[in-house]
Scaffold this motif. Structure first.
Motif, short mmCIF file in Angstrom:
data_model
loop_
_atom_site.label_atom_id
_atom_site.label_comp_id
_atom_site.label_asym_id
_atom_site.label_seq_id
_atom_site.Cartn_x
_atom_site.Cartn_y
_atom_site.Cartn_z
N THR A 36 11.82 5.91 1.20
CA THR A 36 11.29 6.65 0.06
C THR A 36 10.83 8.05 0.48
O THR A 36 11.16 9.05 -0.18
CB THR A 36 10.11 5.90 -0.58
OG1 THR A 36 10.57 4.64 -1.08
CG2 THR A 36 9.51 6.71 -1.73
N SER A 69 10.39 4.90 6.45
CA SER A 69 10.25 4.98 5.00
C SER A 69 11.45 5.67 4.38
O SER A 69 11.60 6.89 4.50
CB SER A 69 8.96 5.74 4.64
OG SER A 69 8.89 5.94 3.24
N ARG A 111 6.84 6.69 11.06
CA ARG A 111 6.92 5.81 9.90
C ARG A 111 8.37 5.54 9.52
O ARG A 111 9.22 6.43 9.60
CB ARG A 111 6.20 6.46 8.70
CG ARG A 111 4.71 6.51 8.87
CD ARG A 111 4.06 7.45 7.88
NE ARG A 111 4.38 7.13 6.49
CZ ARG A 111 3.93 7.85 5.47
NH1 ARG A 111 3.16 8.91 5.68
NH2 ARG A 111 4.25 7.51 4.23
N GLN A 130 1.94 10.90 -0.18
CA GLN A 130 2.60 10.02 0.79
C GLN A 130 1.82 9.94 2.09
O GLN A 130 2.29 9.41 3.09
CB GLN A 130 4.03 10.51 1.07
CG GLN A 130 4.94 10.51 -0.14
CD GLN A 130 5.18 9.12 -0.69
OE1 GLN A 130 5.47 8.19 0.06
NE2 GLN A 130 5.03 8.97 -2.00
N GLU A 169 15.92 9.84 7.43
CA GLU A 169 15.03 8.75 7.82
C GLU A 169 14.74 8.81 9.31
O GLU A 169 13.61 8.56 9.75
CB GLU A 169 15.65 7.40 7.47
CG GLU A 169 15.61 7.07 5.99
CD GLU A 169 16.06 5.65 5.70
OE1 GLU A 169 15.83 4.76 6.55
OE2 GLU A 169 16.64 5.42 4.63
#
Length: 224
Positions: free
Chosen positions: A61, A59, A57, A216, A48
């Motif tokens: 995910t 995120s 970012r 994405q 991350e």
């Protein structure tokens, strides 16, 4: 007004490193994209933090997707694979781990495998999608790419045609609802066109990884 050039321009940056990324304030703190690295950002999982540093970012995910793609695509304990062979030879000569891995990563900067085909596949997906939205037929776009480059990045594979990583990667992506996005669908449409052509090319993991991450909204440079 004349733009500053030469020594005058360099003088403006003496002891003044201008960057939007961040800075180390000696003995005090470290700032990464406006956040306190030592107290805020460092609490995140490593991937991350990696994603945040490259894209800005936050995120979990996206980070998890990259981890899964990485694990499924690149974790083969096979010394005959090109870059693994370099690391294995370095280990055999009792080189250091850093030198062995660095040399192997350098070998990954290849045209037919590694990061460049993934970046190339994403670039093609973006270009193909723009042309189709403008009214072109996907079959014609694929044929044009083949005529121009003789390959379509992310499709075809040496030794065997099928890629055993496709189904596991799709299963993993499904756990994050990332298996059916626009670019994943486009990748398999291209797969069908090429599979039924005289070339018989099939999708490989580079194209699927590129498609998943295109969904994405990553740029090709950020992906690389």
């Amino acid at each position: 007004m004349t733009a500053t050039r030469g020594p005058d321009l360099l003088a403006q940056y003496e002891d003044n490193w201008v960057t939007a990324m961040g800075a180390w304030f000696a003995g005090e703190r470290v700032v990464l994209r406006g956040k306190d690295l030592l107290n805020d950002v460092a609490q995140r999982p490593w991937m991350e933090l990696f994603v945040y540093g490259i894209t800005g970012r936050e995120s979990s995910t996206l980070a998890r997707l990259i981890e899964g793609i990485w694990a499924i695509s690149c974790s083969y304990p096979e010394p005959r694979i090109w870059n693994n062979r370099v690391a294995a030879l370095a280990g055999t000569t009792r080189s250091t781990g850093v030198l062995a891995v660095s040399a192997a990563v350098a070998v990954t900067e290849a045209t037919l495998y590694g990061l460049r085909p993934i970046k190339g596949a994403m670039d093609f997906f973006y270009r193909a999608d723009q042309k189709v939205r403008a009214g072109a037929k996907l079959d014609d776009v694929v044929k044009e790419e083949l005529r121009k480059h003789r390959v379509v990045s992310g499709f075809g594979r040496p030794i065997v045609s099928a890629d055993e990583r496709i189904a596991p990667l799709l299963r993993f992506a499904k756990t994050l609802n990332a298996d059916g996005g626009h670019y994943v669908q486009l990748a398999f449409q291209i797969h069908e066109i090429l599979k039924n052509s005289r070339y018989k090319y099939q999708i490989n993991v580079a194209a699927l990884a590129a498609a998943i991450l295109a969904d994405q909204d990553l740029s090709t440079d950020a992906l690389y």
